[in-house]
Motif scaffolding. Structure first.
Motif, PDB file in Angstrom:
ATOM      1  N   PHE A 168       0.807  -1.222   0.000  1.00 19.02           N
ATOM      2  CA  PHE A 168       0.000   0.000   0.000  1.00 19.02           C
ATOM      3  C   PHE A 168       0.845   1.281   0.000  1.00 19.02           C
ATOM      4  CE2 PHE A 168      -2.855  -3.165   1.986  1.00 19.02           C
ATOM      5  CZ  PHE A 168      -3.858  -3.148   1.031  1.00 19.02           C
ATOM      6  N   LEU A 196       0.263   4.338  -2.310  1.00 19.42           N
ATOM      7  CA  LEU A 196      -0.774   5.314  -1.984  1.00 19.42           C
ATOM      8  C   LEU A 196      -0.145   6.615  -1.492  1.00 19.42           C
ATOM      9  CD1 LEU A 196      -3.354   3.032  -0.122  1.00 19.42           C
ATOM     10  CD2 LEU A 196      -3.618   4.028  -2.398  1.00 19.42           C
ATOM     11  N   TYR A 202      -6.909  -0.922  -6.131  1.00 18.48           N
ATOM     12  CA  TYR A 202      -6.585  -2.096  -5.322  1.00 18.48           C
ATOM     13  C   TYR A 202      -7.805  -3.004  -5.267  1.00 18.48           C
ATOM     14  CZ  TYR A 202      -2.234  -0.092  -3.599  1.00 18.48           C
ATOM     15  OH  TYR A 202      -0.964   0.422  -3.506  1.00 18.48           O
ATOM     16  N   LYS A 230      -7.339  -3.476   2.751  1.00 22.90           N
ATOM     17  CA  LYS A 230      -7.444  -2.324   1.849  1.00 22.90           C
ATOM     18  C   LYS A 230      -8.070  -1.112   2.542  1.00 22.90           C
ATOM     19  CE  LYS A 230      -9.871  -4.581  -1.186  1.00 22.90           C
ATOM     20  NZ  LYS A 230      -9.954  -5.821  -0.427  1.00 22.90           N
ATOM     21  N   ALA A 251      -5.797   0.404   5.222  1.00 18.75           N
ATOM     22  CA  ALA A 251      -4.639   1.076   4.615  1.00 18.75           C
ATOM     23  C   ALA A 251      -5.054   2.385   3.955  1.00 18.75           C
ATOM     24  CB  ALA A 251      -3.972   0.153   3.595  1.00 18.75           C
ATOM     25  N   TRP A 281      -8.741   6.977  -5.818  1.00 15.83           N
ATOM     26  CA  TRP A 281      -8.333   5.740  -5.160  1.00 15.83           C
ATOM     27  C   TRP A 281      -9.520   4.790  -5.177  1.00 15.83           C
ATOM     28  CZ3 TRP A 281      -5.170   6.817  -0.090  1.00 15.83           C
ATOM     29  CH2 TRP A 281      -4.101   7.682  -0.375  1.00 15.83           C
ATOM     30  N   SER A 303     -10.956   0.961  -4.125  1.00 16.11           N
ATOM     31  CA  SER A 303     -10.810  -0.298  -3.389  1.00 16.11           C
ATOM     32  C   SER A 303     -12.048  -1.140  -3.673  1.00 16.11           C
ATOM     33  CB  SER A 303     -10.636  -0.050  -1.885  1.00 16.11           C
ATOM     34  OG  SER A 303     -11.665   0.739  -1.348  1.00 16.11           O
TER      35      SER A 303
END
Length: 172
Positions: A14, A17, A27, A35, A38, A150, A152
């Protein structure tokens, strides 16, 4: 008030990031892979360094309880971050001015998302549920110079929209 140093351990996988400038950071994996923790830890750290506007998004969010709001609140408490002020609908860093907001994409008129001006980082949680339409509205909305998205997700199907649109043909 000044921020006190806190030791936060971020797993190697991670670290991009925090250390890489990429438009999209994607991710995926199964439940329990770390995930969300993080992402939350990294965003809280970044928010302590400089003023940021962070939008925490998911496809459906009937209430803030269905967002990553509670996770962020729990991590603030865990690390003892006294510089974050928790409100009913947002989280603000009292020193840097960083602001976290929480929105569902489908829960409102999707065109209202177009008014999300100045977002530095958009965190899309549970991204396996994001529709192609939501992505087509959201992606060009996050347009501030240097902004990032981002993502996830716990992929459920090969046909999950963001999996098809992004992960099946990754760039560098």
């Amino acid at each position: 008030m000044k921020t006190e140093p806190v030791e936060v351990k971020i797993a190697e996988v991670f670290r991009p990031l925090l250390c890489e400038n990429k438009r999209i950071k994607f991710y995926h994996g199964g439940r329990g892979g770390g995930k969300s923790y993080a992402f939350a830890d990294c965003l809280l750290l970044l928010g302590r360094q400089k003023k940021m506007f962070i939008a925490c998004l998911r496809e459906i969010q009937d209430s803030i309880k269905e967002s990553v709001y509670k996770l962020l609140c729990d991590r603030i408490s865990y690390y003892g971050y006294g510089d974050y002020k928790i409100y009913e609908d947002k989280i603000v860093n009292r020193i840097t001015g960083t602001k976290f907001i929480f929105k569902g994409l489908r829960d409102q008129d999707i065109t209202k998302i177009k008014s999300l001006e100045g977002v530095d980082i958009a965190w899309i949680e549970e991204a396996q549920t994001i529709t192609k339409k939501s992505w087509e509205v959201l992606a060009p909305t996050i347009r501030k110079n240097g902004s990032e998205i981002w993502i996830s997700m716990n992929r459920e199907e090969e046909t999950d929209a963001l999996w098809v649109l992004l992960a099946s043909n990754p760039d560098d």
